[in-house]
Design an enzyme around this catalytic site. Structure first.
Site, PDB file in Angstrom:
ATOM      1  N   ILE A   1       0.929  -0.806  -0.298  1.00  0.00           N
ATOM      2  CA  ILE A   1      -0.657  -0.117   0.157  1.00  0.00           C
ATOM      3  C   ILE A   1       0.671   1.516  -0.119  1.00  0.00           C
ATOM      4  O   ILE A   1       0.422   2.150   0.711  1.00  0.00           O
ATOM      5  CB  ILE A   1      -0.830  -0.510   1.068  1.00  0.00           C
ATOM      6  CG1 ILE A   1      -2.037  -1.379   1.089  1.00  0.00           C
ATOM      7  CG2 ILE A   1      -1.880   1.196   1.275  1.00  0.00           C
ATOM      8  CD1 ILE A   1      -2.530  -1.132   2.176  1.00  0.00           C
ATOM      9  N   PRO A   2       1.624   1.175  -0.463  1.00  0.00           N
ATOM     10  CA  PRO A   2       2.047   3.273  -1.248  1.00  0.00           C
ATOM     11  C   PRO A   2       1.500   4.495  -1.781  1.00  0.00           C
ATOM     12  O   PRO A   2       0.497   3.942  -1.945  1.00  0.00           O
ATOM     13  CB  PRO A   2       3.145   2.521  -2.861  1.00  0.00           C
ATOM     14  CG  PRO A   2       2.011   1.357  -3.481  1.00  0.00           C
ATOM     15  CD  PRO A   2       1.509   1.130  -2.063  1.00  0.00           C
ATOM     16  N   HIS A   3       2.078   4.686  -0.177  1.00  0.00           N
ATOM     17  CA  HIS A   3       1.096   6.366  -0.332  1.00  0.00           C
ATOM     18  C   HIS A   3       2.040   7.489   0.481  1.00  0.00           C
ATOM     19  O   HIS A   3       2.825   7.596   0.710  1.00  0.00           O
ATOM     20  CB  HIS A   3      -0.258   5.505   1.182  1.00  0.00           C
ATOM     21  CG  HIS A   3       0.659   4.807   2.344  1.00  0.00           C
ATOM     22  ND1 HIS A   3       0.925   4.197   2.410  1.00  0.00           N
ATOM     23  CD2 HIS A   3       0.850   6.020   3.063  1.00  0.00           C
ATOM     24  CE1 HIS A   3       1.816   3.875   3.752  1.00  0.00           C
ATOM     25  NE2 HIS A   3       1.834   4.924   4.145  1.00  0.00           N
ATOM     26  N   ALA A   4       1.163   8.393   0.040  1.00  0.00           N
ATOM     27  CA  ALA A   4       2.719   9.579   0.553  1.00  0.00           C
ATOM     28  C   ALA A   4       0.877  11.022   0.634  1.00  0.00           C
ATOM     29  O   ALA A   4      -0.140  10.388  -0.026  1.00  0.00           O
ATOM     30  CB  ALA A   4       2.877  10.160  -0.413  1.00  0.00           C
TER      31      ALA A   4
END
Length: 154
Positions: free
Chosen positions: A66-69
């Site tokens: 779950i790549p997030h920014a």
């Protein structure tokens, strides 16, 4: 308060059987897909996602990442989900390659919302029953309905 995945993921942001040789190129491809919907440049998207990855992999194990920014200038949360064929090394906590990736982009000002959104996606993607089905569904609309479905109350 539970956040609904359908509030930040649309059916057009479900990508099935994406091919990419590695994590960086995958995130670049997904950023290019996200850019028109978010008003952000794909370079800005991938830069922030990679900054987050440098803090520690967002590969949560079980073939899921779950790549997030958070982004200045982003008006509302945005989600994008991709099933990969073949799986990609994501430096996940269990060292297994990742084949389900849920990208989350949230406004910089969304303090509590960011955590609620991340928690909603994490709960859904932690369900082994859900991820097993996501790995075999061929219709993007059925894939979307399954991932966006509200979990049953226990």
């Amino acid at each position: 308060m539970t956040t609904s995945i359908s509030s930040f993921l649309s059916p057009s942001d479900v990508l099935l059987d994406v091919r990419s040789p590695d994590k960086l190129l995958l995130l670049r491809d997904l950023a290019r897909h996200a850019a028109p919907s978010t008003g952000l440049s794909s370079d800005v998207i991938v830069t922030e996602l990679m900054k987050r990855e440098q803090l520690g992999s967002t590969g949560m194990g079980g073939g899921v990442a779950i790549p997030h920014a958070r982004y200045l200038g982003l008006k509302k949360p945005f989600g994008l989900v991709a099933r990969l064929k073949p799986a990609v090394d994501f430096e996940a906590i269990d060292n297994l390659p990742v084949d389900l990736v849920f990208v989350l982009l949230v406004p910089a000002a969304a303090e509590g919302d960011h955590l609620n959104i991340l928690a909603a996606v994490s709960r859904r993607m932690r369900s082994r029953e859900v991820t097993q089905k996501l790995r075999v569904i061929q219709d993007p609309n059925i894939f979307y309905r399954l991932i966006a479905a509200e979990p049953e109350k226990r």
